[in-house]
Design an enzyme around this catalytic site. Structure first.
Site, PDB file in Angstrom:
ATOM      1  N   ARG A   1       0.815  -1.218   0.000  1.00 27.81           N
ATOM      2  CA  ARG A   1       0.000   0.000   0.000  1.00 27.81           C
ATOM      3  C   ARG A   1       0.851   1.273   0.000  1.00 27.81           C
ATOM      4  O   ARG A   1       0.448   2.298  -0.573  1.00 27.81           O
ATOM      5  CB  ARG A   1      -0.929  -0.026   1.221  1.00 27.81           C
ATOM      6  CG  ARG A   1      -1.893   1.157   1.314  1.00 27.81           C
ATOM      7  CD  ARG A   1      -2.790   0.992   2.533  1.00 27.81           C
ATOM      8  NE  ARG A   1      -3.452   2.229   2.906  1.00 27.81           N
ATOM      9  CZ  ARG A   1      -4.630   2.626   2.433  1.00 27.81           C
ATOM     10  NH1 ARG A   1      -5.283   1.873   1.583  1.00 27.81           N
ATOM     11  NH2 ARG A   1      -5.160   3.774   2.833  1.00 27.81           N
TER      12      ARG A   1
ATOM     13  N   ILE B   1      -6.654   8.550  -1.004  1.00 23.49           N
ATOM     14  CA  ILE B   1      -6.678   7.087  -0.970  1.00 23.49           C
ATOM     15  C   ILE B   1      -7.532   6.714   0.237  1.00 23.49           C
ATOM     16  O   ILE B   1      -7.314   7.217   1.345  1.00 23.49           O
ATOM     17  CB  ILE B   1      -5.251   6.496  -0.874  1.00 23.49           C
ATOM     18  CG1 ILE B   1      -5.315   4.958  -0.779  1.00 23.49           C
ATOM     19  CG2 ILE B   1      -4.464   7.066   0.284  1.00 23.49           C
ATOM     20  CD1 ILE B   1      -3.939   4.285  -0.833  1.00 23.49           C
ATOM     21  N   SER B   2      -8.535   5.875   0.021  1.00 25.06           N
ATOM     22  CA  SER B   2      -9.445   5.496   1.107  1.00 25.06           C
ATOM     23  C   SER B   2      -8.706   4.736   2.195  1.00 25.06           C
ATOM     24  O   SER B   2      -7.673   4.100   1.957  1.00 25.06           O
ATOM     25  CB  SER B   2     -10.587   4.625   0.561  1.00 25.06           C
ATOM     26  OG  SER B   2     -11.401   5.363  -0.316  1.00 25.06           O
ATOM     27  N   SER B   3      -9.241   4.784   3.391  1.00 25.14           N
ATOM     28  CA  SER B   3      -8.640   4.045   4.500  1.00 25.14           C
ATOM     29  C   SER B   3      -8.692   2.547   4.214  1.00 25.14           C
ATOM     30  O   SER B   3      -9.555   2.072   3.458  1.00 25.14           O
ATOM     31  CB  SER B   3      -9.404   4.339   5.791  1.00 25.14           C
ATOM     32  OG  SER B   3     -10.687   3.736   5.756  1.00 25.14           O
ATOM     33  N   PRO B   4      -7.777   1.766   4.795  1.00 28.70           N
ATOM     34  CA  PRO B   4      -7.804   0.319   4.598  1.00 28.70           C
ATOM     35  C   PRO B   4      -9.161  -0.305   4.942  1.00 28.70           C
ATOM     36  O   PRO B   4      -9.624  -1.210   4.247  1.00 28.70           O
ATOM     37  CB  PRO B   4      -6.700  -0.186   5.529  1.00 28.70           C
ATOM     38  CG  PRO B   4      -5.726   0.946   5.576  1.00 28.70           C
ATOM     39  CD  PRO B   4      -6.574   2.185   5.554  1.00 28.70           C
TER      40      PRO B   4
END
EC number: 2.1.1.77
Length: 222
Positions: free
Chosen positions: A42, A68-71
């Site tokens: 990531r 970028i979206s959170s995991p």
């Protein structure tokens, strides 16, 4: 042009293992999705200055006003698209390629991934990054995601990575019978939603409260 980062302590495989363990504790149960996220570096999808934060459960900026979206969001949306493995993902459409991390996860859980990005320079960087990682079952297009990609449909899954008040009819028409769409819906108050294409029609289910950048029409060339 290269988008690789040098290796640092916070980007080790052990860090990815810890991220997956945290996601499992947070309720992401699909082991196929968790394995996919555990295999993808990531930190290569964020700016080098933020690489040490890549595995934290936060959204991070990726330029051009995008994130970028959170995991957790990536894991949650991906497992919803698979519907506990009941949805066989032969062909998936992603609206909003962004930095390509969600695209890379989708490429691990679907046979073919078609992804649309409206911001040309962002897509160029992402195309190089995914090629360097050897991800080949993806097809990227610089276009207005609001119209989908009818020439490649219908799709078993459609994922939208920006919030929208209502899904356009043209996108519903590209969802295969038995397929599922996952997207954030709303304005100031946003919720993760799924739409299932059933024999009775389109069935929408509202789920978790979320926060995404808004979807925008048109394209940006530079």
């Amino acid at each position: 042009m290269s988008v690789r980062h040098s290796g640092i302590g916070m980007t080790s495989p052990r860090t990815r293992v810890r991220m997956v363990e945290r996601l499992r504790e947070q309720g992401v149960r699909d082991e196929v999705v968790l394995a996919a996220m555990g295999s993808i570096p990531r930190h290569l999808f964020v700016e080098e200055a933020l690489a040490s934060r890549a595995y934290e459960d936060v959204a991070l900026p990726i330029n051009y006003g995008q994130t970028i979206s959170s995991p957790w969001i990536v894991g949650r949306m991906s497992e919803l698209l698979r519907n506990n493995g009941d949805n066989l993902l032969r062909k998936v459409l992603e609206i909003g390629t962004g930095c390509g991390y969600q695209t890379a996860v989708l490429a691990k859980i679907a046979n073919e991934v078609y992804s649309i990005e409206r911001i040309g320079p962002l897509l160029t960087r992402t195309r190089i990054r995914l090629r360097e990682l050897g991800i080949r079952n993806i097809y990227l297009k610089h276009a207005d995601g609001m119209r989908g990609l009818s020439e490649a449909g219908p799709f078993d899954g459609i994922m939208m990575t920006a919030v929208i008040p209502e899904i356009p009819e043209i996108l519903l028409e590209q969802l295969a019978m038995g397929g599922r769409m996952v997207f954030p819906k709303g304005n100031k108050q946003q919720y993760l939603c799924v739409i299932d294409h059933t024999a009775e029609g389109f069935v929408e289910t509202i789920l978790d409260e979320v926060m995404f950048v808004p979807i925008l029409p048109g394209i940006i060339n530079r």
